[in-house]
Design a protein around this motif. Structure first.
Motif, PDB file in Angstrom:
ATOM      1  N   ILE A 195      11.599 -10.462   2.755  1.00 23.44           N
ATOM      2  CA  ILE A 195      11.485 -11.337   3.928  1.00 23.44           C
ATOM      3  C   ILE A 195      10.492 -10.753   4.929  1.00 23.44           C
ATOM      4  O   ILE A 195       9.639 -11.467   5.472  1.00 23.44           O
ATOM      5  CB  ILE A 195      12.859 -11.530   4.587  1.00 23.44           C
ATOM      6  N   ALA A 196      10.591  -9.447   5.170  1.00 24.73           N
ATOM      7  CA  ALA A 196       9.691  -8.809   6.133  1.00 24.73           C
ATOM      8  C   ALA A 196       8.235  -8.914   5.682  1.00 24.73           C
ATOM      9  O   ALA A 196       7.336  -9.181   6.497  1.00 24.73           O
ATOM     10  CB  ALA A 196      10.081  -7.341   6.312  1.00 24.73           C
ATOM     11  N   GLU A 197       7.987  -8.720   4.402  1.00 25.47           N
ATOM     12  CA  GLU A 197       6.612  -8.828   3.895  1.00 25.47           C
ATOM     13  C   GLU A 197       6.073 -10.240   4.082  1.00 25.47           C
ATOM     14  O   GLU A 197       4.914 -10.427   4.467  1.00 25.47           O
ATOM     15  CB  GLU A 197       6.568  -8.426   2.422  1.00 25.47           C
ATOM     16  N   HIS A 198       6.919 -11.225   3.819  1.00 27.06           N
ATOM     17  CA  HIS A 198       6.484 -12.614   3.997  1.00 27.06           C
ATOM     18  C   HIS A 198       6.217 -12.910   5.474  1.00 27.06           C
ATOM     19  O   HIS A 198       5.194 -13.534   5.812  1.00 27.06           O
ATOM     20  CB  HIS A 198       7.553 -13.566   3.461  1.00 27.06           C
ATOM     21  N   LEU A 199       7.094 -12.455   6.360  1.00 28.01           N
ATOM     22  CA  LEU A 199       6.905 -12.713   7.790  1.00 28.01           C
ATOM     23  C   LEU A 199       5.702 -11.956   8.339  1.00 28.01           C
ATOM     24  O   LEU A 199       5.008 -12.450   9.235  1.00 28.01           O
ATOM     25  CB  LEU A 199       8.172 -12.348   8.560  1.00 28.01           C
ATOM     26  N   ALA A 200       5.436 -10.772   7.806  1.00 28.06           N
ATOM     27  CA  ALA A 200       4.257 -10.023   8.244  1.00 28.06           C
ATOM     28  C   ALA A 200       2.977 -10.778   7.898  1.00 28.06           C
ATOM     29  O   ALA A 200       2.012 -10.802   8.681  1.00 28.06           O
ATOM     30  CB  ALA A 200       4.253  -8.634   7.608  1.00 28.06           C
ATOM     31  N   LYS A 201       2.972 -11.436   6.734  1.00 25.42           N
ATOM     32  CA  LYS A 201       1.794 -12.204   6.325  1.00 25.42           C
ATOM     33  C   LYS A 201       1.624 -13.455   7.166  1.00 25.42           C
ATOM     34  O   LYS A 201       0.505 -13.874   7.461  1.00 25.42           O
ATOM     35  CB  LYS A 201       1.919 -12.602   4.851  1.00 25.42           C
ATOM     36  N   THR A 202       2.745 -14.078   7.541  1.00 28.54           N
ATOM     37  CA  THR A 202       2.673 -15.369   8.223  1.00 28.54           C
ATOM     38  C   THR A 202       2.734 -15.278   9.745  1.00 28.54           C
ATOM     39  O   THR A 202       2.160 -16.125  10.437  1.00 28.54           O
ATOM     40  CB  THR A 202       3.801 -16.290   7.737  1.00 28.54           C
ATOM     41  N   LEU A 203       3.421 -14.268  10.262  1.00 29.86           N
ATOM     42  CA  LEU A 203       3.630 -14.182  11.711  1.00 29.86           C
ATOM     43  C   LEU A 203       3.008 -12.950  12.358  1.00 29.86           C
ATOM     44  O   LEU A 203       2.980 -12.853  13.580  1.00 29.86           O
ATOM     45  CB  LEU A 203       5.125 -14.221  12.026  1.00 29.86           C
ATOM     46  N   GLY A 204       2.557 -11.991  11.546  1.00 30.31           N
ATOM     47  CA  GLY A 204       1.864 -10.867  12.142  1.00 30.31           C
ATOM     48  C   GLY A 204       2.510  -9.508  11.893  1.00 30.31           C
ATOM     49  O   GLY A 204       3.603  -9.396  11.344  1.00 30.31           O
ATOM     50  N   GLU A 205       1.814  -8.485  12.331  1.00 36.21           N
ATOM     51  CA  GLU A 205       2.184  -7.098  12.030  1.00 36.21           C
ATOM     52  C   GLU A 205       3.485  -6.648  12.673  1.00 36.21           C
ATOM     53  O   GLU A 205       4.038  -5.626  12.295  1.00 36.21           O
ATOM     54  CB  GLU A 205       1.056  -6.149  12.476  1.00 36.21           C
ATOM     55  N   ARG A 206       3.986  -7.402  13.635  1.00 35.94           N
ATOM     56  CA  ARG A 206       5.254  -6.994  14.235  1.00 35.94           C
ATOM     57  C   ARG A 206       6.388  -7.022  13.220  1.00 35.94           C
ATOM     58  O   ARG A 206       7.442  -6.438  13.461  1.00 35.94           O
ATOM     59  CB  ARG A 206       5.594  -7.867  15.445  1.00 35.94           C
ATOM     60  N   PHE A 207       6.186  -7.676  12.093  1.00 36.81           N
ATOM     61  CA  PHE A 207       7.191  -7.715  11.035  1.00 36.81           C
ATOM     62  C   PHE A 207       6.843  -6.779   9.870  1.00 36.81           C
ATOM     63  O   PHE A 207       7.470  -6.857   8.819  1.00 36.81           O
ATOM     64  CB  PHE A 207       7.372  -9.147  10.519  1.00 36.81           C
ATOM     65  N   ALA A 208       5.875  -5.889  10.068  1.00 44.21           N
ATOM     66  CA  ALA A 208       5.495  -4.965   8.996  1.00 44.21           C
ATOM     67  C   ALA A 208       6.676  -4.063   8.631  1.00 44.21           C
ATOM     68  O   ALA A 208       7.306  -3.460   9.510  1.00 44.21           O
ATOM     69  CB  ALA A 208       4.312  -4.111   9.429  1.00 44.21           C
ATOM     70  N   PRO A 209       7.026  -3.959   7.348  1.00 45.41           N
ATOM     71  CA  PRO A 209       8.187  -3.154   6.950  1.00 45.41           C
ATOM     72  C   PRO A 209       7.971  -1.671   7.211  1.00 45.41           C
ATOM     73  O   PRO A 209       6.902  -1.137   6.903  1.00 45.41           O
ATOM     74  CB  PRO A 209       8.316  -3.426   5.444  1.00 45.41           C
ATOM     75  N   PRO A 210       8.960  -0.961   7.772  1.00 47.12           N
ATOM     76  CA  PRO A 210       8.849   0.487   7.950  1.00 47.12           C
ATOM     77  C   PRO A 210       8.775   1.210   6.602  1.00 47.12           C
ATOM     78  O   PRO A 210       9.296   0.730   5.582  1.00 47.12           O
ATOM     79  CB  PRO A 210      10.145   0.861   8.690  1.00 47.12           C
ATOM     80  N   ALA A 211       8.158   2.383   6.610  1.00 45.11           N
ATOM     81  CA  ALA A 211       8.025   3.170   5.379  1.00 45.11           C
ATOM     82  C   ALA A 211       9.397   3.512   4.795  1.00 45.11           C
ATOM     83  O   ALA A 211       9.575   3.521   3.575  1.00 45.11           O
ATOM     84  CB  ALA A 211       7.233   4.450   5.662  1.00 45.11           C
ATOM     85  N   LEU A 212      10.376   3.784   5.658  1.00 48.95           N
ATOM     86  CA  LEU A 212      11.716   4.157   5.176  1.00 48.95           C
ATOM     87  C   LEU A 212      12.328   3.034   4.346  1.00 48.95           C
ATOM     88  O   LEU A 212      12.997   3.294   3.331  1.00 48.95           O
ATOM     89  CB  LEU A 212      12.619   4.488   6.369  1.00 48.95           C
ATOM     90  N   LEU A 213      12.108   1.796   4.747  1.00 49.50           N
ATOM     91  CA  LEU A 213      12.638   0.664   3.984  1.00 49.50           C
ATOM     92  C   LEU A 213      11.985   0.594   2.613  1.00 49.50           C
ATOM     93  O   LEU A 213      12.665   0.416   1.588  1.00 49.50           O
ATOM     94  CB  LEU A 213      12.409  -0.642   4.757  1.00 49.50           C
ATOM     95  N   ARG A 214      10.671   0.764   2.567  1.00 47.16           N
ATOM     96  CA  ARG A 214       9.968   0.737   1.276  1.00 47.16           C
ATOM     97  C   ARG A 214      10.440   1.875   0.367  1.00 47.16           C
ATOM     98  O   ARG A 214      10.617   1.698  -0.840  1.00 47.16           O
ATOM     99  CB  ARG A 214       8.458   0.845   1.503  1.00 47.16           C
TER     100      ARG A 214
END
Length: 284
Positions: free
Chosen positions: A245-264
Motif C-alpha cells: 500500500i505504501a509503495e502504491h501511495l508513494a507513486k500516486t501521492l508522493g514521497e511522504r508515503f515512501a516506505p521506511p527501510a525497516l519495513l522493507r
C-alpha cells in the motif's frame, strides 16, 4: 433500498480477508462460492475456524456453525464461479495487474446484473474499472481485518459507479451489521491514507530509536484512545500488505508515503506480522 440479503455471493481469494468476507455473508444466509487457486481446503478451514471462534464468543446466536459452513463451497478459479451471483467480491493481493486480470475474468463469467466489488485498500476504483467493459457495476468494498469482528466497511464509489449499485451495497453492508463510510475514489481512500501515514511514521520512530514498539503503541492507545497502536495494527494487517500500500501511495501521492527501510528489511526477512509469528511483536 430493499432489505434483501444477496442470495448468492462469490469471493475471489480464500486468504484471511477472503475467508472472513465469505464467513460474514454465509452467516447472513447467503450461499457463498470462494474461488481459490491455491489450497481450497485451507480456505474452507479458515472459514470453519472463524465460525468456531464466533460461536465460542456467542456471536452466532442459535445458528449452528456447521450449517453456516454448509453454505460455503470452493472452486479453483474465477471463471468457475456460478454465473447467477448477486455479488462478487475480489479479495486477492494488492497488486494492480493481478486485480485487473481477476476483475476482467469475473466480468466475463458472471451475469450482467452481478455487482462486482473489490476489497482493495488503496488502488483507485477507476483504475481497476479499466479492466471492465461496464465499469458502472464496479465498487470498492474495503473490509477490515478481522472481517467478522470489524464493524467498518469503507464503500468507495468511482465517477463511473452506478448510483443503484452504491445503494444496493450500502444496504448489504447494513444487513451485515456493519457501519459504512462512503468515500469518493482516490488512492488510499480515507482509511488507508490516514492509517498508513500514521503507521509509517511509527515505524520511522522505531527505526530512529525514539521509543520501543510497545511505548509507541501505548502512547497512541492511552493518549489518543486508539484501540490499537499503529505498530501492532501493522502486524495485524501484515507488513507485506502495508508495504504494498505504501509503495502504491508513494507513486500516486508522493514521497511522504515512501516506505521506511525497516519495513522493507522486515518484509525481506519474512517477518510479516501475526500471520508469520513475527513482526514488530512476537506472536504465539
Amino acid at each position: 433500498m430493499t432489505s434483501t440479503a444477496p442470495k448468492n455471493v462469490g469471493v475471489v481469494g480464500g486468504g484471511r480477508m477472503g475467508a472472513g468476507i465469505a464467513q460474514v455473508f454465509a452467516t447472513l444466509g447467503s450461499t457463498v462460492t470462494i474461488a481459490e487457486s491455491g489450497d481450497r481446503q485451507a480456505a474452507l478451514q479458515r472459514v470453519s475456524d472463524g465460525l468456531d471462534r464466533a460461536h465460542e464468543r456467542g456471536k452466532l446466536g442459535d445458528a449452528d456453525p456447521a450449517t453456516i459452513l454448509g453454505r460455503v463451497s470452493t472452486v479453483e478459479a474465477p471463471d468457475a464461479l456460478p454465473p447467477a451471483l448477486d455479488l462478487v467480491v475480489e479479495a486477492v493481493p494488492e497488486l494492480v495487474d493481478l486485480k485487473l486480470g481477476v476483475l476482467a475474468l469475473v466480468e466475463k463469467t458472471v451475469s450482467p446484473a452481478t455487482v462486482i466489488a473489490t476489497n482493495t485498500s488503496s488502488i483507485s476504483i477507476a483504475e481497476l474499472g479499466a479492466a471492465l467493459n461496464d465499469p458502472a457495476r464496479l465498487i470498492g468494498m474495503h473490509f477490515f481485518n478481522p472481517v467478522p469482528a470489524s464493524t467498518l466497511v469503507e464503500i468507495v464509489r468511482a465517477p463511473a459507479t452506478d448510483a443503484g449499485v452504491v445503494e444496493k451495497v450500502r444496504e448489504w453492508v447494513s444487513l451485515l451489521g456493519k457501519t459504512e463510510v462512503l468515500v469518493n475514489d482516490s488512492p488510499g481512500f480515507a482509511t488507508s491514507r490516514l492509517g498508513v501515514c500514521l503507521g509509517l511514521e511509527a515505524i520511522r520512530m522505531l527505526e530512529e530509536g525514539v521509543a520501543d514498539a510497545e511505548s509507541i503503541d501505548r502512547a497512541m492507545e492511552l493518549g489518543y484512545r486508539h484501540p490499537m497502536g499503529p505498530l501492532r495494527s501493522t502486524d495485524l494487517v501484515g507488513l507485506d500488505v502495508r508495504l504494498a500500500i505504501a509503495e502504491h501511495l508513494a507513486k500516486t501521492l508522493g514521497e511522504r508515503f515512501a516506505p521506511p527501510a525497516l519495513l522493507r528489511e522486515k518484509v525481506a526477512r519474512g517477518e510479516l506480522g501475526r500471520k508469520t509469528g513475527q513482526g514488530f511483536y512476537t506472536w504465539s
